[in-house]
Write a protein that holds these residues in place. Structure first.
Motif, PDB file in Angstrom:
ATOM      1  N   THR A  42     -13.586  -0.918  12.055  1.00  0.00           N
ATOM      2  CA  THR A  42     -13.683  -2.337  11.714  1.00  0.00           C
ATOM      3  C   THR A  42     -14.472  -3.068  12.799  1.00  0.00           C
ATOM      4  OG1 THR A  42     -11.679  -2.970  12.903  1.00  0.00           O
ATOM      5  CG2 THR A  42     -11.396  -2.295  10.590  1.00  0.00           C
ATOM      6  N   ALA A  43     -14.916  -4.268  12.458  1.00  0.00           N
ATOM      7  CA  ALA A  43     -15.603  -5.099  13.444  1.00  0.00           C
ATOM      8  C   ALA A  43     -14.660  -5.453  14.600  1.00  0.00           C
ATOM      9  CB  ALA A  43     -16.140  -6.366  12.787  1.00  0.00           C
ATOM     10  N   GLU A  44     -13.393  -5.719  14.290  1.00  0.00           N
ATOM     11  CA  GLU A  44     -12.438  -6.036  15.356  1.00  0.00           C
ATOM     12  C   GLU A  44     -12.258  -4.849  16.305  1.00  0.00           C
ATOM     13  OE1 GLU A  44      -7.789  -7.173  16.266  1.00  0.00           O
ATOM     14  OE2 GLU A  44      -8.519  -7.416  14.213  1.00  0.00           O
ATOM     15  N   ILE A  88      -7.657 -12.075  20.493  1.00  0.00           N
ATOM     16  CA  ILE A  88      -8.386 -12.200  19.237  1.00  0.00           C
ATOM     17  C   ILE A  88      -7.877 -13.481  18.572  1.00  0.00           C
ATOM     18  CG2 ILE A  88      -8.875 -11.174  16.985  1.00  0.00           C
ATOM     19  CD1 ILE A  88     -10.080  -9.601  19.340  1.00  0.00           C
ATOM     20  N   LEU A  89      -8.779 -14.414  18.306  1.00  0.00           N
ATOM     21  CA  LEU A  89      -8.404 -15.710  17.752  1.00  0.00           C
ATOM     22  C   LEU A  89      -8.549 -15.761  16.233  1.00  0.00           C
ATOM     23  CD1 LEU A  89     -10.174 -17.937  20.432  1.00  0.00           C
ATOM     24  CD2 LEU A  89      -7.780 -17.175  20.400  1.00  0.00           C
ATOM     25  N   ALA A  90      -9.584 -15.108  15.698  1.00  0.00           N
ATOM     26  CA  ALA A  90      -9.806 -15.109  14.249  1.00  0.00           C
ATOM     27  C   ALA A  90     -10.722 -13.949  13.884  1.00  0.00           C
ATOM     28  CB  ALA A  90     -10.441 -16.428  13.802  1.00  0.00           C
ATOM     29  N   VAL A  91     -10.515 -13.422  12.684  1.00  0.00           N
ATOM     30  CA  VAL A  91     -11.343 -12.341  12.153  1.00  0.00           C
ATOM     31  C   VAL A  91     -11.692 -12.701  10.714  1.00  0.00           C
ATOM     32  CG1 VAL A  91     -11.439  -9.890  11.551  1.00  0.00           C
ATOM     33  CG2 VAL A  91     -10.211 -10.616  13.602  1.00  0.00           C
ATOM     34  N   GLU A 100     -20.546  -6.899   6.979  1.00  0.00           N
ATOM     35  CA  GLU A 100     -20.650  -7.824   8.105  1.00  0.00           C
ATOM     36  C   GLU A 100     -19.292  -8.454   8.364  1.00  0.00           C
ATOM     37  OE1 GLU A 100     -22.424 -11.865   6.191  1.00  0.00           O
ATOM     38  OE2 GLU A 100     -23.823 -10.183   6.344  1.00  0.00           O
ATOM     39  N   GLY A 101     -19.149  -8.975   9.555  1.00  0.00           N
ATOM     40  CA  GLY A 101     -17.884  -9.611   9.911  1.00  0.00           C
ATOM     41  C   GLY A 101     -18.051 -10.425  11.180  1.00  0.00           C
ATOM     42  N   THR A 102     -17.104 -11.307  11.407  1.00  0.00           N
ATOM     43  CA  THR A 102     -17.092 -12.097  12.631  1.00  0.00           C
ATOM     44  C   THR A 102     -15.738 -11.948  13.299  1.00  0.00           C
ATOM     45  OG1 THR A 102     -16.366 -14.098  11.492  1.00  0.00           O
ATOM     46  CG2 THR A 102     -18.729 -13.822  11.768  1.00  0.00           C
ATOM     47  N   SER A 122     -18.365 -13.789  17.639  1.00  0.00           N
ATOM     48  CA  SER A 122     -19.319 -12.681  17.571  1.00  0.00           C
ATOM     49  C   SER A 122     -19.575 -12.275  16.133  1.00  0.00           C
ATOM     50  CB  SER A 122     -18.773 -11.462  18.318  1.00  0.00           C
ATOM     51  OG  SER A 122     -18.628 -11.739  19.673  1.00  0.00           O
ATOM     52  N   ARG A 123     -20.824 -11.916  15.865  1.00  0.00           N
ATOM     53  CA  ARG A 123     -21.195 -11.396  14.543  1.00  0.00           C
ATOM     54  C   ARG A 123     -21.462  -9.903  14.655  1.00  0.00           C
ATOM     55  NH1 ARG A 123     -25.747 -14.091  11.440  1.00  0.00           N
ATOM     56  NH2 ARG A 123     -26.919 -13.631  13.321  1.00  0.00           N
ATOM     57  N   PHE A 124     -20.929  -9.170  13.701  1.00  0.00           N
ATOM     58  CA  PHE A 124     -21.074  -7.723  13.635  1.00  0.00           C
ATOM     59  C   PHE A 124     -21.635  -7.354  12.272  1.00  0.00           C
ATOM     60  CE2 PHE A 124     -17.762  -8.681  16.616  1.00  0.00           C
ATOM     61  CZ  PHE A 124     -18.038  -7.851  17.681  1.00  0.00           C
ATOM     62  N   VAL A 125     -22.445  -6.306  12.237  1.00  0.00           N
ATOM     63  CA  VAL A 125     -23.008  -5.808  10.984  1.00  0.00           C
ATOM     64  C   VAL A 125     -22.963  -4.290  11.002  1.00  0.00           C
ATOM     65  CG1 VAL A 125     -24.543  -7.789  10.602  1.00  0.00           C
ATOM     66  CG2 VAL A 125     -25.376  -5.800  11.878  1.00  0.00           C
ATOM     67  N   ARG A 126     -23.118  -3.719   9.835  1.00  0.00           N
ATOM     68  CA  ARG A 126     -23.251  -2.265   9.734  1.00  0.00           C
ATOM     69  C   ARG A 126     -24.722  -1.910   9.946  1.00  0.00           C
ATOM     70  NH1 ARG A 126     -18.613   1.024   8.544  1.00  0.00           N
ATOM     71  NH2 ARG A 126     -17.153  -0.279   7.412  1.00  0.00           N
ATOM     72  N   HIS A 127     -24.937  -0.901  10.753  1.00  0.00           N
ATOM     73  CA  HIS A 127     -26.301  -0.412  11.003  1.00  0.00           C
ATOM     74  C   HIS A 127     -26.209   1.111  11.047  1.00  0.00           C
ATOM     75  CE1 HIS A 127     -30.396  -0.337  12.494  1.00  0.00           C
ATOM     76  NE2 HIS A 127     -30.007   0.521  13.419  1.00  0.00           N
ATOM     77  N   GLY A 128     -26.887   1.761  10.108  1.00  0.00           N
ATOM     78  CA  GLY A 128     -26.806   3.219  10.038  1.00  0.00           C
ATOM     79  C   GLY A 128     -25.390   3.706   9.803  1.00  0.00           C
ATOM     80  N   GLY A 129     -24.589   2.906   9.099  1.00  0.00           N
ATOM     81  CA  GLY A 129     -23.204   3.272   8.797  1.00  0.00           C
ATOM     82  C   GLY A 129     -22.195   2.880   9.864  1.00  0.00           C
ATOM     83  N   ASP A 130     -22.659   2.451  11.045  1.00  0.00           N
ATOM     84  CA  ASP A 130     -21.752   2.084  12.145  1.00  0.00           C
ATOM     85  C   ASP A 130     -21.691   0.566  12.323  1.00  0.00           C
ATOM     86  OD1 ASP A 130     -21.170   4.724  12.888  1.00  0.00           O
ATOM     87  OD2 ASP A 130     -22.962   4.823  14.151  1.00  0.00           O
ATOM     88  N   TRP A 131     -20.541   0.097  12.761  1.00  0.00           N
ATOM     89  CA  TRP A 131     -20.429  -1.299  13.159  1.00  0.00           C
ATOM     90  C   TRP A 131     -21.165  -1.481  14.475  1.00  0.00           C
ATOM     91  CZ3 TRP A 131     -19.273  -5.062  10.134  1.00  0.00           C
ATOM     92  CH2 TRP A 131     -18.401  -4.868   9.047  1.00  0.00           C
ATOM     93  N   VAL A 132     -21.963  -2.553  14.560  1.00  0.00           N
ATOM     94  CA  VAL A 132     -22.660  -2.894  15.798  1.00  0.00           C
ATOM     95  C   VAL A 132     -22.560  -4.405  16.015  1.00  0.00           C
ATOM     96  CG1 VAL A 132     -24.271  -0.939  15.807  1.00  0.00           C
ATOM     97  CG2 VAL A 132     -24.912  -3.067  14.635  1.00  0.00           C
ATOM     98  N   TYR A 133     -22.637  -4.782  17.284  1.00  0.00           N
ATOM     99  CA  TYR A 133     -22.655  -6.195  17.671  1.00  0.00           C
ATOM    100  C   TYR A 133     -24.047  -6.739  17.402  1.00  0.00           C
ATOM    101  CZ  TYR A 133     -22.747 -10.216  20.855  1.00  0.00           C
ATOM    102  OH  TYR A 133     -22.890 -11.464  21.413  1.00  0.00           O
ATOM    103  N   LEU A 134     -24.137  -7.869  16.677  1.00  0.00           N
ATOM    104  CA  LEU A 134     -25.429  -8.478  16.392  1.00  0.00           C
ATOM    105  C   LEU A 134     -25.719  -9.606  17.386  1.00  0.00           C
ATOM    106  CD1 LEU A 134     -27.933  -8.605  14.575  1.00  0.00           C
ATOM    107  CD2 LEU A 134     -26.656 -10.213  13.126  1.00  0.00           C
TER     108      LEU A 134
END
Length: 140
Positions: A42-44, A88-91, A100-102, A122-134
């Motif tokens: 997960t992004a979290e 962690i304040l919000a997901v 994608e997720g924040t 923070s914004r996170f997205v999937r890249h090549g199947g993995d979660w990454v920090y954008l």
């Protein structure tokens, strides 16, 4: 004359929690992601593992978990900064079913004996199947 029993070696106590705040210590928690044994589900989870990487100074993991489009040439970790606690304040989004997720968080630190905190969305997205920090929006 009786022989003395050997003294037990003193070992450093293993923290009961990972720097990210979850139980299990670094090795059994975020360390698995840092070593590449597992991928963040997960992004979290990625956010928590990145905080732990800041806490232990793992620049390689931080760079690997950063989107190539926004990844800096160097993370530039400050050895005088000691990251101490994560809240962690919000997901929003960022589950196994999202692309994608924040994650909004507050990171506590000490710098030359002074306490501080950093709040980021923070914004996170999937890249090549993995979660990454954008990227992220910070406030202090």
């Amino acid at each position: 004359m009786a022989r003395r029993a050997p003294r037990p070696r003193r070992t450093r106590p293993v923290p009961a929690t990972c720097p990210c705040g979850l139980p299990g210590g670094l090795d059994g928690c975020c360390g698995r992601l840092h070593r590449g044994e597992e991928r963040a589900a997960t992004a979290e989870q990625l956010m928590r593992s990145r905080f732990s990487a800041f806490a232990v100074g793992d620049e390689n993991y931080l760079r690997r978990s950063w989107h190539p489009r926004t990844r800096p040439a160097s993370v530039g970790l400050d050895p005088a900064t000691r990251w101490t606690r994560l809240e962690i304040l919000a997901v929003a989004g960022g589950s196994a079913f999202h692309t994608e997720g924040t994650v909004e968080f507050r990171a506590h630190y000490r710098l030359r004996g002074e306490r501080g905190e950093l709040t980021e969305r923070s914004r996170f997205v999937r890249h090549g199947g993995d979660w990454v920090y954008l990227d992220g929006e910070t406030s202090t």
